[in-house]
Structures are given as C-alpha cells and as structure tokens.
Design a protein around this motif. Sequence first.
Motif, PDB file in Angstrom:
ATOM      1  N   SER A   1     -10.171 -33.111  15.972  1.00 24.38           N
ATOM      2  CA  SER A   1     -10.757 -32.612  14.719  1.00 24.38           C
ATOM      3  C   SER A   1     -11.571 -33.727  14.085  1.00 24.38           C
ATOM      4  O   SER A   1     -11.459 -34.895  14.480  1.00 24.38           O
ATOM      5  CB  SER A   1      -9.661 -32.175  13.736  1.00 24.38           C
ATOM      6  OG  SER A   1      -8.877 -33.291  13.353  1.00 24.38           O
ATOM      7  N   CYS A   2     -12.347 -33.361  13.083  1.00 21.26           N
ATOM      8  CA  CYS A   2     -13.038 -34.379  12.289  1.00 21.26           C
ATOM      9  C   CYS A   2     -12.022 -35.174  11.480  1.00 21.26           C
ATOM     10  O   CYS A   2     -12.181 -36.377  11.282  1.00 21.26           O
ATOM     11  CB  CYS A   2     -14.043 -33.688  11.370  1.00 21.26           C
ATOM     12  SG  CYS A   2     -14.912 -34.805  10.270  1.00 21.26           S
ATOM     13  N   THR A   3     -10.979 -34.490  11.032  1.00 23.98           N
ATOM     14  CA  THR A   3      -9.909 -35.174  10.306  1.00 23.98           C
ATOM     15  C   THR A   3      -9.357 -36.313  11.155  1.00 23.98           C
ATOM     16  O   THR A   3      -9.178 -37.439  10.677  1.00 23.98           O
ATOM     17  CB  THR A   3      -8.796 -34.161   9.959  1.00 23.98           C
ATOM     18  OG1 THR A   3      -9.375 -33.106   9.190  1.00 23.98           O
ATOM     19  CG2 THR A   3      -7.669 -34.800   9.177  1.00 23.98           C
TER      20      THR A   3
ATOM     21  N   THR B   1     -16.012 -33.409  -1.958  1.00 25.03           N
ATOM     22  CA  THR B   1     -15.883 -33.368  -0.497  1.00 25.03           C
ATOM     23  C   THR B   1     -14.573 -32.690  -0.134  1.00 25.03           C
ATOM     24  O   THR B   1     -13.782 -32.299  -1.007  1.00 25.03           O
ATOM     25  CB  THR B   1     -15.959 -34.775   0.128  1.00 25.03           C
ATOM     26  OG1 THR B   1     -15.929 -34.660   1.570  1.00 25.03           O
ATOM     27  CG2 THR B   1     -14.796 -35.652  -0.302  1.00 25.03           C
ATOM     28  N   PHE B   2     -14.352 -32.572   1.168  1.00 24.21           N
ATOM     29  CA  PHE B   2     -13.118 -31.988   1.679  1.00 24.21           C
ATOM     30  C   PHE B   2     -12.011 -33.042   1.615  1.00 24.21           C
ATOM     31  O   PHE B   2     -12.277 -34.241   1.694  1.00 24.21           O
ATOM     32  CB  PHE B   2     -13.366 -31.539   3.123  1.00 24.21           C
ATOM     33  CG  PHE B   2     -12.244 -30.734   3.716  1.00 24.21           C
ATOM     34  CD1 PHE B   2     -11.827 -29.557   3.119  1.00 24.21           C
ATOM     35  CD2 PHE B   2     -11.607 -31.152   4.874  1.00 24.21           C
ATOM     36  CE1 PHE B   2     -10.794 -28.815   3.666  1.00 24.21           C
ATOM     37  CE2 PHE B   2     -10.577 -30.416   5.433  1.00 24.21           C
ATOM     38  CZ  PHE B   2     -10.173 -29.242   4.828  1.00 24.21           C
TER      39      PHE B   2
ATOM     40  N   THR C   1     -11.613 -36.342   3.927  1.00 22.06           N
ATOM     41  CA  THR C   1     -12.396 -37.579   3.769  1.00 22.06           C
ATOM     42  C   THR C   1     -11.539 -38.658   3.111  1.00 22.06           C
ATOM     43  O   THR C   1     -11.342 -39.723   3.701  1.00 22.06           O
ATOM     44  CB  THR C   1     -13.699 -37.315   2.988  1.00 22.06           C
ATOM     45  OG1 THR C   1     -14.204 -36.024   3.285  1.00 22.06           O
ATOM     46  CG2 THR C   1     -14.736 -38.376   3.288  1.00 22.06           C
TER      47      THR C   1
ATOM     48  N   VAL D   1     -20.816 -38.501   2.511  1.00 24.83           N
ATOM     49  CA  VAL D   1     -20.618 -37.174   3.119  1.00 24.83           C
ATOM     50  C   VAL D   1     -21.966 -36.457   3.041  1.00 24.83           C
ATOM     51  O   VAL D   1     -22.503 -36.270   1.954  1.00 24.83           O
ATOM     52  CB  VAL D   1     -19.555 -36.368   2.335  1.00 24.83           C
ATOM     53  CG1 VAL D   1     -19.366 -34.984   2.948  1.00 24.83           C
ATOM     54  CG2 VAL D   1     -18.237 -37.130   2.280  1.00 24.83           C
TER      55      VAL D   1
ATOM     56  N   ASP E   1     -19.147 -39.303   6.924  1.00 19.49           N
ATOM     57  CA  ASP E   1     -18.500 -38.013   7.175  1.00 19.49           C
ATOM     58  C   ASP E   1     -19.621 -37.067   7.568  1.00 19.49           C
ATOM     59  O   ASP E   1     -20.340 -36.532   6.728  1.00 19.49           O
ATOM     60  CB  ASP E   1     -17.736 -37.509   5.950  1.00 19.49           C
ATOM     61  CG  ASP E   1     -17.006 -36.197   6.234  1.00 19.49           C
ATOM     62  OD1 ASP E   1     -17.476 -35.443   7.120  1.00 19.49           O
ATOM     63  OD2 ASP E   1     -15.990 -35.915   5.576  1.00 19.49           O
TER      64      ASP E   1
ATOM     65  N   ALA F   1     -19.293 -34.304   9.280  1.00 20.50           N
ATOM     66  CA  ALA F   1     -18.659 -33.047   9.706  1.00 20.50           C
ATOM     67  C   ALA F   1     -19.653 -31.891   9.789  1.00 20.50           C
ATOM     68  O   ALA F   1     -19.584 -31.071  10.697  1.00 20.50           O
ATOM     69  CB  ALA F   1     -17.526 -32.685   8.751  1.00 20.50           C
ATOM     70  N   GLN F   2     -20.584 -31.851   8.826  1.00 25.89           N
ATOM     71  CA  GLN F   2     -21.462 -30.675   8.716  1.00 25.89           C
ATOM     72  C   GLN F   2     -22.848 -30.922   9.281  1.00 25.89           C
ATOM     73  O   GLN F   2     -23.714 -30.059   9.173  1.00 25.89           O
ATOM     74  CB  GLN F   2     -21.589 -30.286   7.226  1.00 25.89           C
ATOM     75  CG  GLN F   2     -20.246 -30.037   6.575  1.00 25.89           C
ATOM     76  CD  GLN F   2     -20.355 -29.759   5.083  1.00 25.89           C
ATOM     77  OE1 GLN F   2     -21.456 -29.669   4.529  1.00 25.89           O
ATOM     78  NE2 GLN F   2     -19.218 -29.599   4.424  1.00 25.89           N
TER      79      GLN F   2
ATOM     80  N   SER G   1     -17.380 -32.595  12.991  1.00 25.45           N
ATOM     81  CA  SER G   1     -16.418 -31.498  13.152  1.00 25.45           C
ATOM     82  C   SER G   1     -16.990 -30.371  14.005  1.00 25.45           C
ATOM     83  O   SER G   1     -18.173 -30.025  13.875  1.00 25.45           O
ATOM     84  CB  SER G   1     -16.040 -30.921  11.784  1.00 25.45           C
ATOM     85  OG  SER G   1     -15.191 -29.803  11.956  1.00 25.45           O
TER      86      SER G   1
ATOM     87  N   HIS H   1     -15.063 -27.485  14.008  1.00 29.82           N
ATOM     88  CA  HIS H   1     -14.245 -26.388  13.472  1.00 29.82           C
ATOM     89  C   HIS H   1     -15.054 -25.091  13.511  1.00 29.82           C
ATOM     90  O   HIS H   1     -16.284 -25.126  13.460  1.00 29.82           O
ATOM     91  CB  HIS H   1     -13.866 -26.732  12.019  1.00 29.82           C
ATOM     92  CG  HIS H   1     -12.956 -25.740  11.384  1.00 29.82           C
ATOM     93  ND1 HIS H   1     -13.427 -24.723  10.568  1.00 29.82           N
ATOM     94  CD2 HIS H   1     -11.623 -25.597  11.455  1.00 29.82           C
ATOM     95  CE1 HIS H   1     -12.397 -24.002  10.155  1.00 29.82           C
ATOM     96  NE2 HIS H   1     -11.293 -24.504  10.677  1.00 29.82           N
TER      97      HIS H   1
ATOM     98  N   LYS I   1     -18.327 -24.541  11.524  1.00 27.16           N
ATOM     99  CA  LYS I   1     -19.491 -25.423  11.613  1.00 27.16           C
ATOM    100  C   LYS I   1     -20.558 -24.813  12.536  1.00 27.16           C
ATOM    101  O   LYS I   1     -20.349 -23.747  13.102  1.00 27.16           O
ATOM    102  CB  LYS I   1     -19.052 -26.810  12.115  1.00 27.16           C
ATOM    103  CG  LYS I   1     -17.889 -27.427  11.326  1.00 27.16           C
ATOM    104  CD  LYS I   1     -18.200 -27.635   9.846  1.00 27.16           C
ATOM    105  CE  LYS I   1     -17.373 -28.675   9.152  1.00 27.16           C
ATOM    106  NZ  LYS I   1     -16.174 -28.225   8.437  1.00 27.16           N
TER     107      LYS I   1
ATOM    108  N   GLY J   1     -11.876 -29.059  16.509  1.00 29.87           N
ATOM    109  CA  GLY J   1     -12.474 -30.081  17.358  1.00 29.87           C
ATOM    110  C   GLY J   1     -13.278 -31.052  16.525  1.00 29.87           C
ATOM    111  O   GLY J   1     -13.682 -30.736  15.403  1.00 29.87           O
TER     112      GLY J   1
ATOM    113  N   TYR K   1     -15.815 -26.935  -2.781  1.00 29.51           N
ATOM    114  CA  TYR K   1     -14.804 -27.921  -3.152  1.00 29.51           C
ATOM    115  C   TYR K   1     -14.456 -27.886  -4.636  1.00 29.51           C
ATOM    116  O   TYR K   1     -15.310 -27.677  -5.479  1.00 29.51           O
ATOM    117  CB  TYR K   1     -15.293 -29.333  -2.814  1.00 29.51           C
ATOM    118  CG  TYR K   1     -15.706 -29.499  -1.372  1.00 29.51           C
ATOM    119  CD1 TYR K   1     -14.859 -29.088  -0.347  1.00 29.51           C
ATOM    120  CD2 TYR K   1     -16.929 -30.049  -1.036  1.00 29.51           C
ATOM    121  CE1 TYR K   1     -15.233 -29.242   0.980  1.00 29.51           C
ATOM    122  CE2 TYR K   1     -17.307 -30.211   0.289  1.00 29.51           C
ATOM    123  CZ  TYR K   1     -16.461 -29.802   1.287  1.00 29.51           C
ATOM    124  OH  TYR K   1     -16.834 -29.950   2.589  1.00 29.51           O
TER     125      TYR K   1
END
Length: 375
Positions: free
Chosen positions: A55-57, A81-82, A85, A127, A153, A155-156, A177, A179, A182, A189, A321
């Motif tokens: 995952s990105c996490t 943000t999520f 982060t 981010v 970050d 992710a997007q 990410s 996910h 996305k 992932g 968020y």
Amino acid sequence: MRIGFNKPYLTGKEIDYILAAVDSAKISGDGNFTKKCHEFFEKKYGFKKALLTTSCTDALEMAAILIDSQAGDEIIIPAYTFVSTPNAFVLRGAKIVFADSYSDNPNIDADKIEALITPKTKAIVPVHYAGVACDMDKIMALAAKYNLLVVEDAAQCIDSFYKGKPLGAIGHLAAFSFHETKNIISGEGGMLTINDERFLQRAEIIREKGTNRSQFFRGEIDKYGWVDIGSSFLPSDILAAFLYAQLENIENIQTRRKKIWQNYFDGLKELEKSGRISLAKIPDYATNNAHMFYLLCKDLAERTKLIDYLKEKGVNAVFHYLSLHSSPFFKDKHDGRALPNTDSFADRLVRLPFFYELTDAEQDYIIDAIRNFFK
Ligand SMILES: *Cc1c(COP(=O)(O)O)cnc(C)c1O
C-alpha cells in the motif's frame, strides 16, 4: 439513475496475468510481474528505484524508517491530507507540524513552510492533492537550505508532472498508491520510489523484514541474515500481475480520465464564471492527471445541501478530508495555530463521481443536476 462515486476499471488482462503468476509457481514477492512493474516505472518515469509495496501507507512507513524519523524530530505535513501521511511518522515517535494549504489550492503553501522549520525539523512531506503538483522547486530549495529530506506523498499523482519532471521523481523518496480509488489500481497496493542513492540498499532490507535477502537472490552475498529493522512490505506477485495489466493500459486509462475531467470542467465553468462555485486551479508548473474532479461550495451548509440534493437524484458525490490538526487523535497535540485554508477545503470541497466507465450521458445528468441546484 444511480451513479456511484467510484468503480474499479479492469483492462481485461488482469485475470490472465494472475493465472500466469500462479502458473509460474512463484507467487511470493519480487517475482516476474513485480520485476516487470519495477522496470516499467523506472524506464517511463526515471525513478532511480521503484519498489512495489502492499500500500501507499506501507511505502510511507518505509520512508519514515529510511529517514530515521524518531522521537525529537519534527515533520512538516499539510493538515489537508489522508491520515496515513502523518501516521507513518507518528508510528516512529516523531512530532507532526501541520502546515496550511493555499487559499485557492489544497496543496501545502510552499511560502509558509519556512516559518515552521526549527532545528528539530527532519523532513517535509508534500502531498500532491488530486494529482496536481506542489511547488517542488521551492520545497526542494528549503530542503537544501536547511538540510532536510523530502518525502512526496504521491498517492494520487501517477503520470503527473512538475515543470516536466514526473512527480515521485523529485523528492528524496516518494510513495504511490494503487488502491482501487486511484487511477491505476491493484485493489490495495503501493510503491516506494527512491531518488537518492543513500537509501537504495537499506530500502531493500527494510522491505524484506530487515534481512539482506534481495542481495542474496541477486548472488551478491552467499548467505542472508538479520541486518536491520524492517517489516514485510512487499506484495505477492499475484498483486503485481494485476497491476501490470493496468500499467500496459496506462495511456488509454489516462486519455479517458482526462476526457471525463474536461467534460465536467466544460459543463461547470459557467457556474464558476458566475461566481456560484470554484473549480480546481492548476498552476502553470503542474499538469492535471485527472485523478479527481472537485468543486468548492460557498460554505459547509451549502455543500451539505448539494450532497443531499445529488443523493436524492441518485448521484453519490462525496466530501474529502477533515482537518487533521483538529481530529480526535491530534487536536490535543496541535500547537493551536489556526489553519484556515485547510478548514475551508474540509468544509467546501465536493468530489464528483469519477471512474473510467462513467458515461457521457451520466456526466450530463450529473452536470444538469448541479446546474439545477445552483439555479
Ligand atoms: C490513497 C492515499 C493514501 C493511502 O494509500 P493506500 O494505498 O490506501 O495506503 C495516502 N495518501 C494520500 C494522499 C492518498 O490519497
């Protein structure tokens, strides 16, 4: 009509590739499909090293370990943000210093970062919201001036650029990410990209439970053992097989998503011109990778009404968020600074349904509903 917010898009090859991975009898991490994905990313975007994660996490947690984030450190992160982060650094015991967004763009306001830097600051974590780049020249210049590290970050922001440079290739480290929400997906992932040589070897070790197994498999050493802290951050090759099918179709996916974004923009720009709503501002230095389409209402009350109205019409539009500096977990830890732009985006932003298979007719329906609401 019923229109959901997201629908994962399958290119058609995912199951074939998963079967091929299973047939290869090597379904743990770093198999053939994982290697293909790594090569794809390194070649197409010039990342010094790409490492798939679950995952990105996880990629953010790896980055936090790699930069030796620990108690006594301060990490500058946007409050819009999520949770992953800041969580990655909170897990290492670091202190989070939240930064505000621009007034007209949810990204971290690069001109307000310097005032937050202290002798304890270790890293800045920009981010790239909605896949639109932060002002990376300013952020990297601050990092150089104060000897800080930058973890993007990302992710997007697959396939998005800052002044021609791929996002995720600019900071010392970056986390992507895949996910299902996305642009390019594998269910769950992610990926860590490493752009600074200092981190290359240790990244492989941390990802392989603190062992030097990657070097062993390449024949560089004759036995492997426990050499550092680490965890199990690498995905099964089954997941990489799914992802590779997506990557082979990235141009097609991006072309369709950009068309969907433009349709919304064209349909709603009159409302923006008349001052009823605001739309995303894409700075000159940034590209738009069509990760999401959002609009901004006047205030929270109007946004709540719009979301309810769209729900009645069968359209699932969603806010995003909540301000992390005033979250239940963090509010007692925050230093009390007001972050008005973060709060404003938390209150006013609405994301519209956005997925590859969204039809033009569905988009027209959504646009009409929004126009009617504001009439
Ligand atoms: C989606 C997202 C994450 C988390 O990604 P996962 O792969 O679900 O762990 C982190 N940060 C941002 C900005 C995201 O959009």
